[in-house]
Scaffold this motif. Structure first.
Motif, PDB file in Angstrom:
ATOM      1  N   SER A  49       0.840  -1.212   0.000  1.00 40.95           N
ATOM      2  CA  SER A  49       0.000   0.000   0.000  1.00 40.95           C
ATOM      3  C   SER A  49       0.868   1.252   0.000  1.00 40.95           C
ATOM      4  O   SER A  49       0.548   2.239  -0.665  1.00 40.95           O
ATOM      5  N   GLN A  94      -7.598   0.610  -0.419  1.00 40.70           N
ATOM      6  CA  GLN A  94      -7.874  -0.654   0.246  1.00 40.70           C
ATOM      7  C   GLN A  94      -9.129  -0.529   1.131  1.00 40.70           C
ATOM      8  O   GLN A  94      -9.903  -1.459   1.246  1.00 40.70           O
ATOM      9  N   ASP A 174      -5.810  -1.050  -4.783  1.00 40.67           N
ATOM     10  CA  ASP A 174      -5.312  -1.770  -3.618  1.00 40.67           C
ATOM     11  C   ASP A 174      -6.352  -2.817  -3.211  1.00 40.67           C
ATOM     12  O   ASP A 174      -7.392  -2.465  -2.647  1.00 40.67           O
TER      13      ASP A 174
HETATM   14 MG    MG Z   1      -2.059  -2.749   2.194  1.00 44.61          MG
END
Ligand code: MG
Ligand code: ATP
Length: 227
Positions: A49, A94, A174
């Motif tokens: 990330s 994410q 993500d």
């Molecule tokens: Mg991550």
């Protein structure tokens, strides 16, 4: 045609936890071609990330350089970075990061509005495009819901539509299918596959076999480095 290539040179990101320093990324070197589909894999905490945030100009490296073609984007000021991001980059977080007080449709239209809605005609086009994307993602009956009224997988799909509203040259995702059942996961994969044909650069953090196997290249990360 504007050729956009990403290049990271000795890219590092260091965080301080009290007195202790943690390198989330450590002298990472990477080149990603225009139109390439890159999958990033690696264990939790590997820096996936973090790398995506840097590539997406959402965060600045502690050391190293990051080039978008010949432009050193690590050296730009925040408003210059924001402009490039809005124009060239779509980002699927994410954890979605939708704006809670806005509806599905408004969330998706937002980057289009920021880009400029000077004419009525342009405003209409953005709305049409947002509706079209949401339909393709199976959300035609969720347009006026707020994020708190959506399931995790629905929020994830809204985030994907939002990332695509300005037809970005580079799409960073993500774990874009992390919360989806197989049918909706398949929808996302189909949409992403269509982008490949349009020479869009696609960089996806994923553990999903169906996604990773379609990538041109797999980047395996561990402890902030390319393995
Ligand atoms: Mg991550
Ligand atoms: N804001 C922060 N402050 C301190 N440490 C951080 C911060 N953000 C990330 N880290 C640390 O950097 C490392 C890399 O984090 P990152 O979120 O990039 O991992 P990841 O590969 O995306 O993991 P996951 O698969 O769990 O999402 C981790 O050890 C994490 O604890």
């Amino acid at each position: 045609m504007n050729k956009i290539k990403l290049r990271a040179v000795n890219l590092s990101k260091r965080y301080k936890n009290g007195k202790k320093e943690v390198y989330a990324l450590s002298k990472l070197n990477l080149e990603i071609d225009r139109g390439e589909f890159l999958a990033i894999v690696g264990p939790s905490g590997a820096g996936k990330s973090t790398l995506l945030h840097l590539l997406g100009t959402l965060d600045c490296p502690s050391n190293g350089e990051l080039f978008l073609d010949n432009m050193n984007i690590a050296r730009l000021n925040p408003s210059q970075r924001a402009e490039i991001r809005n124009r060239e980059i779509g980002f699927v977080f994410q954890f979605y990061h939708l704006l809670p007080e806005f509806t599905t449709l408004e969330n998706v239209m937002m980057p289009g509005k920021i880009r400029g809605q000077k004419t009525e005609d342009r405003g209409r086009k953005i709305k049409q495009r947002a509706e079209n994307l949401l339909e393709r993602l199976g959300l035609e009956n969720r347009m006026s819901h707020r994020p708190s009224e959506l399931s995790g997988g629905e929020q994830q799909r809204v985030a994907i539509a939002r990332a695509m509203i300005n037809d970005p040259q580079i799409l960073l995702c993500d774990e874009p299918t992390g919360n989806l059942d197989s049918q909706n996961g398949e929808r996302i994969i189909n949409i992403l596959e269509k982008l490949k044909g349009k020479e869009k650069t696609l960089i996806i953090v994923s553990h999903e076999h169906n996604i990773v196997q379609k990538a041109d290249r797999i980047l395996e990360m561990r402890d902030g480095r390319v393995k």
